[in-house]
Write a protein that holds these residues in place. Structure first.
Motif, PDB file in Angstrom:
ATOM      1  N   TYR A 172       0.697  -0.458  10.985  1.00  0.00           N
ATOM      2  CA  TYR A 172       0.338  -1.006   9.554  1.00  0.00           C
ATOM      3  C   TYR A 172       1.851  -1.282   8.999  1.00  0.00           C
ATOM      4  O   TYR A 172       2.944  -0.754   9.445  1.00  0.00           O
ATOM      5  CB  TYR A 172      -0.241  -0.250   8.772  1.00  0.00           C
ATOM      6  N   ARG A 173       1.869  -2.206   7.875  1.00  0.00           N
ATOM      7  CA  ARG A 173       3.323  -2.313   7.335  1.00  0.00           C
ATOM      8  C   ARG A 173       2.908  -2.383   5.824  1.00  0.00           C
ATOM      9  O   ARG A 173       1.955  -2.872   5.258  1.00  0.00           O
ATOM     10  CB  ARG A 173       3.977  -3.699   7.729  1.00  0.00           C
ATOM     11  N   GLN A 174       4.018  -2.293   5.036  1.00  0.00           N
ATOM     12  CA  GLN A 174       3.862  -2.503   3.599  1.00  0.00           C
ATOM     13  C   GLN A 174       5.401  -2.794   2.944  1.00  0.00           C
ATOM     14  O   GLN A 174       6.371  -2.216   3.447  1.00  0.00           O
ATOM     15  CB  GLN A 174       3.664  -1.088   3.054  1.00  0.00           C
ATOM     16  N   VAL A 175       5.356  -3.722   1.942  1.00  0.00           N
ATOM     17  CA  VAL A 175       6.361  -4.269   1.288  1.00  0.00           C
ATOM     18  C   VAL A 175       6.104  -3.281  -0.026  1.00  0.00           C
ATOM     19  O   VAL A 175       4.979  -3.556  -0.658  1.00  0.00           O
ATOM     20  CB  VAL A 175       6.215  -5.543   1.331  1.00  0.00           C
ATOM     21  N   PRO A 176       7.184  -3.098  -0.728  1.00  0.00           N
ATOM     22  CA  PRO A 176       7.214  -2.554  -2.093  1.00  0.00           C
ATOM     23  C   PRO A 176       6.256  -3.383  -3.112  1.00  0.00           C
ATOM     24  O   PRO A 176       6.605  -4.753  -2.940  1.00  0.00           O
ATOM     25  CB  PRO A 176       8.567  -2.301  -2.493  1.00  0.00           C
ATOM     26  N   GLY A 177       5.165  -2.988  -3.602  1.00  0.00           N
ATOM     27  CA  GLY A 177       4.533  -3.725  -4.531  1.00  0.00           C
ATOM     28  C   GLY A 177       3.487  -4.292  -4.052  1.00  0.00           C
ATOM     29  O   GLY A 177       2.624  -4.861  -4.760  1.00  0.00           O
ATOM     30  N   LYS A 178       3.392  -4.084  -2.786  1.00  0.00           N
ATOM     31  CA  LYS A 178       1.945  -4.932  -1.952  1.00  0.00           C
ATOM     32  C   LYS A 178       1.285  -3.547  -1.256  1.00  0.00           C
ATOM     33  O   LYS A 178       1.800  -2.654  -1.022  1.00  0.00           O
ATOM     34  CB  LYS A 178       2.460  -5.987  -1.272  1.00  0.00           C
ATOM     35  N   GLN A 179      -0.052  -4.203  -1.063  1.00  0.00           N
ATOM     36  CA  GLN A 179      -0.883  -3.128  -0.357  1.00  0.00           C
ATOM     37  C   GLN A 179      -0.442  -3.109   1.355  1.00  0.00           C
ATOM     38  O   GLN A 179       0.252  -4.174   1.874  1.00  0.00           O
ATOM     39  CB  GLN A 179      -2.337  -3.669  -0.366  1.00  0.00           C
ATOM     40  N   ARG A 180      -0.639  -1.859   1.582  1.00  0.00           N
ATOM     41  CA  ARG A 180      -0.337  -1.673   3.144  1.00  0.00           C
ATOM     42  C   ARG A 180      -1.113  -2.487   4.121  1.00  0.00           C
ATOM     43  O   ARG A 180      -2.429  -2.750   3.581  1.00  0.00           O
ATOM     44  CB  ARG A 180      -0.499  -0.231   3.526  1.00  0.00           C
ATOM     45  N   GLU A 181      -0.927  -3.053   5.145  1.00  0.00           N
ATOM     46  CA  GLU A 181      -1.441  -4.274   5.742  1.00  0.00           C
ATOM     47  C   GLU A 181      -1.571  -3.875   7.057  1.00  0.00           C
ATOM     48  O   GLU A 181      -0.653  -3.499   7.724  1.00  0.00           O
ATOM     49  CB  GLU A 181      -1.272  -5.782   5.614  1.00  0.00           C
ATOM     50  N   LEU A 182      -2.799  -4.183   8.032  1.00  0.00           N
ATOM     51  CA  LEU A 182      -2.764  -3.930   9.286  1.00  0.00           C
ATOM     52  C   LEU A 182      -1.820  -4.961  10.278  1.00  0.00           C
ATOM     53  O   LEU A 182      -1.852  -6.134   9.757  1.00  0.00           O
ATOM     54  CB  LEU A 182      -4.171  -4.149   9.852  1.00  0.00           C
TER      55      LEU A 182
END
Length: 120
Positions: free
Chosen positions: A37-47
């Motif tokens: 998964y990956r996550q950018v600050p301020g956004k939801q973690r995504e597959l």
């Protein structure tokens, strides 16, 4: 009881490649699905991608054709080969795994993440 440790992140230029690794350790009886998964600050973690124990894979549309997920069941490890990287791939990348421990407890475990920065 169970740990997932990622490695392989870093800074890469657009169009470059990185290979992420994640190894599970501890009181493991069996590992089922594994994923990234990956996550950018301020956004939801995504597959990003996941893979079954038998090797069936699934990818997010944004990475299809550029990323490849694989696993080594003997090493309790999952990998993410990332090619043709774009600035929008910049994120913290996390591995996860559904694991049954020797205590017969089945849970989803997460690593602490590794940072990937795509920039010139």
């Amino acid at each position: 009881q169970v740990q997932l440790v990622e490695s392989g992140g870093g800074l890469v230029q657009p169009g470059g490649s990185l290979r992420l690794s994640c190894a599970a350790s501890g009181i493991i009886f069996s590992i089922y699905d594994m994923g990234w998964y990956r996550q950018v600050p301020g956004k939801q973690r995504e597959l990003v991608a996941n893979i079954t124990r038998g090797g069936n894979t699934n990818y997010a549309d944004a990475v299809k054709g550029r990323f490849t997920i694989s696993r080594d069941n003997a090493k309790n490890a999952v990998y993410l080969q990332m090619d043709s990287l774009k600035p929008e791939d910049t994120a913290d990348y996390y591995c996860n795994a559904e694991i049954r421990t020797i205590l017969k407890v089945r849970n989803v475990y997460w690593g602490s993440g590794t940072q990937v920065t795509v920039s010139s």
